[in-house]
Each structure stands twice: as C-alpha cells, then as structure tokens.
Scaffold this motif. Structure first.
Motif, PDB file in Angstrom:
ATOM      1  N   GLN A 117       0.830  -1.203   0.000  1.00  0.00           N
ATOM      2  CA  GLN A 117       0.000   0.000   0.000  1.00  0.00           C
ATOM      3  C   GLN A 117       0.862   1.251   0.000  1.00  0.00           C
ATOM      4  O   GLN A 117       2.009   1.226   0.480  1.00  0.00           O
ATOM      5  CB  GLN A 117      -0.918  -0.006   1.222  1.00  0.00           C
ATOM      6  N   PRO A 118       0.349   2.349  -0.518  1.00  0.00           N
ATOM      7  CA  PRO A 118       1.089   3.613  -0.461  1.00  0.00           C
ATOM      8  C   PRO A 118       1.507   3.926   0.971  1.00  0.00           C
ATOM      9  O   PRO A 118       0.751   3.722   1.912  1.00  0.00           O
ATOM     10  CB  PRO A 118       0.080   4.631  -0.987  1.00  0.00           C
ATOM     11  N   THR A 122      25.532  -9.382  -2.697  1.00  0.00           N
ATOM     12  CA  THR A 122      24.151  -8.911  -2.774  1.00  0.00           C
ATOM     13  C   THR A 122      24.089  -7.393  -2.632  1.00  0.00           C
ATOM     14  O   THR A 122      24.795  -6.815  -1.800  1.00  0.00           O
ATOM     15  CB  THR A 122      23.290  -9.567  -1.681  1.00  0.00           C
ATOM     16  N   VAL A 123      23.263  -6.792  -3.456  1.00  0.00           N
ATOM     17  CA  VAL A 123      22.956  -5.363  -3.359  1.00  0.00           C
ATOM     18  C   VAL A 123      21.480  -5.241  -3.005  1.00  0.00           C
ATOM     19  O   VAL A 123      20.640  -5.936  -3.595  1.00  0.00           O
ATOM     20  CB  VAL A 123      23.266  -4.634  -4.677  1.00  0.00           C
ATOM     21  N   TYR A 124      21.188  -4.383  -2.055  1.00  0.00           N
ATOM     22  CA  TYR A 124      19.822  -4.189  -1.596  1.00  0.00           C
ATOM     23  C   TYR A 124      19.325  -2.797  -1.972  1.00  0.00           C
ATOM     24  O   TYR A 124      20.114  -1.870  -2.163  1.00  0.00           O
ATOM     25  CB  TYR A 124      19.748  -4.323  -0.067  1.00  0.00           C
ATOM     26  N   MET A 125      18.023  -2.677  -2.044  1.00  0.00           N
ATOM     27  CA  MET A 125      17.422  -1.358  -2.136  1.00  0.00           C
ATOM     28  C   MET A 125      16.222  -1.329  -1.194  1.00  0.00           C
ATOM     29  O   MET A 125      15.228  -2.023  -1.431  1.00  0.00           O
ATOM     30  CB  MET A 125      16.999  -0.977  -3.551  1.00  0.00           C
ATOM     31  N   GLN A 126      16.365  -0.553  -0.130  1.00  0.00           N
ATOM     32  CA  GLN A 126      15.284  -0.354   0.812  1.00  0.00           C
ATOM     33  C   GLN A 126      14.402   0.768   0.288  1.00  0.00           C
ATOM     34  O   GLN A 126      14.885   1.876   0.044  1.00  0.00           O
ATOM     35  CB  GLN A 126      15.842   0.011   2.197  1.00  0.00           C
ATOM     36  N   MET A 127      13.131   0.470   0.127  1.00  0.00           N
ATOM     37  CA  MET A 127      12.190   1.447  -0.424  1.00  0.00           C
ATOM     38  C   MET A 127      11.153   1.769   0.639  1.00  0.00           C
ATOM     39  O   MET A 127      10.387   0.887   1.046  1.00  0.00           O
ATOM     40  CB  MET A 127      11.521   0.883  -1.677  1.00  0.00           C
ATOM     41  N   ASN A 128      11.141   3.011   1.087  1.00  0.00           N
ATOM     42  CA  ASN A 128      10.200   3.467   2.089  1.00  0.00           C
ATOM     43  C   ASN A 128       9.273   4.524   1.503  1.00  0.00           C
ATOM     44  O   ASN A 128       9.553   5.092   0.451  1.00  0.00           O
ATOM     45  CB  ASN A 128      10.943   4.054   3.295  1.00  0.00           C
ATOM     46  N   SER A 129       8.193   4.786   2.205  1.00  0.00           N
ATOM     47  CA  SER A 129       7.231   5.813   1.772  1.00  0.00           C
ATOM     48  C   SER A 129       6.860   5.645   0.312  1.00  0.00           C
ATOM     49  O   SER A 129       6.860   6.598  -0.473  1.00  0.00           O
ATOM     50  CB  SER A 129       7.820   7.219   2.012  1.00  0.00           C
ATOM     51  N   LEU A 130       6.530   4.428  -0.047  1.00  0.00           N
ATOM     52  CA  LEU A 130       6.235   4.123  -1.446  1.00  0.00           C
ATOM     53  C   LEU A 130       5.000   4.864  -1.926  1.00  0.00           C
ATOM     54  O   LEU A 130       4.046   5.098  -1.170  1.00  0.00           O
ATOM     55  CB  LEU A 130       6.066   2.620  -1.624  1.00  0.00           C
ATOM     56  N   LYS A 131       5.064   5.241  -3.200  1.00  0.00           N
ATOM     57  CA  LYS A 131       3.994   5.992  -3.836  1.00  0.00           C
ATOM     58  C   LYS A 131       3.431   5.191  -5.012  1.00  0.00           C
ATOM     59  O   LYS A 131       4.145   4.339  -5.565  1.00  0.00           O
ATOM     60  CB  LYS A 131       4.535   7.327  -4.351  1.00  0.00           C
ATOM     61  N   ARG A 180      13.836   8.558   0.138  1.00  0.00           N
ATOM     62  CA  ARG A 180      12.896   7.452   0.354  1.00  0.00           C
ATOM     63  C   ARG A 180      13.555   6.086   0.138  1.00  0.00           C
ATOM     64  O   ARG A 180      13.217   5.125   0.825  1.00  0.00           O
ATOM     65  CB  ARG A 180      11.704   7.590  -0.590  1.00  0.00           C
ATOM     66  N   PHE A 181      14.457   6.009  -0.823  1.00  0.00           N
ATOM     67  CA  PHE A 181      15.107   4.742  -1.151  1.00  0.00           C
ATOM     68  C   PHE A 181      16.561   4.781  -0.689  1.00  0.00           C
ATOM     69  O   PHE A 181      17.205   5.827  -0.737  1.00  0.00           O
ATOM     70  CB  PHE A 181      15.088   4.488  -2.655  1.00  0.00           C
ATOM     71  N   THR A 182      17.071   3.647  -0.280  1.00  0.00           N
ATOM     72  CA  THR A 182      18.464   3.529   0.133  1.00  0.00           C
ATOM     73  C   THR A 182      19.081   2.283  -0.484  1.00  0.00           C
ATOM     74  O   THR A 182      18.548   1.178  -0.297  1.00  0.00           O
ATOM     75  CB  THR A 182      18.591   3.448   1.662  1.00  0.00           C
ATOM     76  N   ILE A 183      20.175   2.468  -1.185  1.00  0.00           N
ATOM     77  CA  ILE A 183      20.891   1.337  -1.779  1.00  0.00           C
ATOM     78  C   ILE A 183      22.058   0.970  -0.858  1.00  0.00           C
ATOM     79  O   ILE A 183      22.687   1.842  -0.250  1.00  0.00           O
ATOM     80  CB  ILE A 183      21.376   1.676  -3.208  1.00  0.00           C
ATOM     81  N   SER A 184      22.312  -0.320  -0.753  1.00  0.00           N
ATOM     82  CA  SER A 184      23.424  -0.776   0.069  1.00  0.00           C
ATOM     83  C   SER A 184      23.950  -2.079  -0.513  1.00  0.00           C
ATOM     84  O   SER A 184      23.297  -2.693  -1.362  1.00  0.00           O
ATOM     85  CB  SER A 184      22.995  -0.965   1.526  1.00  0.00           C
TER      86      SER A 184
END
Length: 125
Positions: free
Chosen positions: A13-14, A78-87, A67-71
């Motif tokens: 959900q958004p 492995t490369v991650y992308m944390q996605m917050n406050s999705l629209k 909103r997004f963070t790559i690590s």
C-alpha cells in the motif's frame, strides 16, 4: 558468466516499504557498479539508484531521494534497495544490472550490460 537475480517485489500500500535484493555472481564483488532500474507500463526504463562496488559511492534519481536507500553486502554478493514511503508512481518492474565501465556511476540503462529478470512492485490502495 555474469548473473543477477532480483527478489523482494510484491504488493504494498502507499506509504509502505519493501526491500529488494539483487544477488550477483560471475564477477569480482569489489569491482564495477550495480544499479537498480525500473520500467513502468508505457514508459522507458529509468535509473533509480546505483552503487560502486569498490568505493560505495551512490547515485539516486531525484524522484526517490530520501525514500530509497541502496546498500551492498559484498560478503553475500548482494545489493539491496530499501524502499520506504512508497507511492503509486513507484509501481514498475524493478531490475538490477551490472556495469564494469566508469560510466556506470551515471546510472543510465544504456551503460549497463548485464541484467536480471526483474521483480514486480505494485502499489495498491
């Protein structure tokens, strides 16, 4: 043989969060660039975020900054992308890709040579 495999997509959900993972193999984990790209229906593929495997330098598209963070976890390849406050406009197929030229830091799809199959991220309300 270079391989990349994405996981972690889904329905959300958004305002929600997801973490995408890109596990890679076939190249030195301390070399090159790994990036996240996305393609929404009817739109061109665009760079979302990229990271340098050697120095950890990062790039973010303006639309995801804050909103997004790559690590990366080099021990796990492995490369991650944390996605917050999705629209809703974040709905797309997300791909990870690898590039071994300096142009990789520009995070432009045409610079990347190796691609995963993609994972769908869908926002619904």
């Amino acid at each position: 043989q270079v391989r990349l495999a994405e996981s972690g997509g889904g329905l959300v959900q958004p305002g929600g969060s997801l973490r995408l993972s890109c596990q890679f193999s076939g190249f030195d984990r301390h070399y090159g660039f790994v990036g996240w790209f996305r393609q929404a229906p009817g739109k061109e593929r665009e760079g979302v975020s990229c990271i340098s495997n050697s120095r950890g330098n990062t790039y973010y598209a303006d639309s995801v900054k804050g909103r997004f963070t790559i690590s990366r976890d080099n021990a796990k390849n492995t490369v991650y992308m944390q996605m917050n406050s999705l629209k809703p406009e974040d709905t797309a197929v997300y791909y990870c890709a690898a590039d071994f030229e300096a142009s990789g830091m520009r995070c432009v799809p045409s610079s990347y040579d190796y691609w995963g199959q993609g994972t769908q991220v869908t926002l619904f309300s």
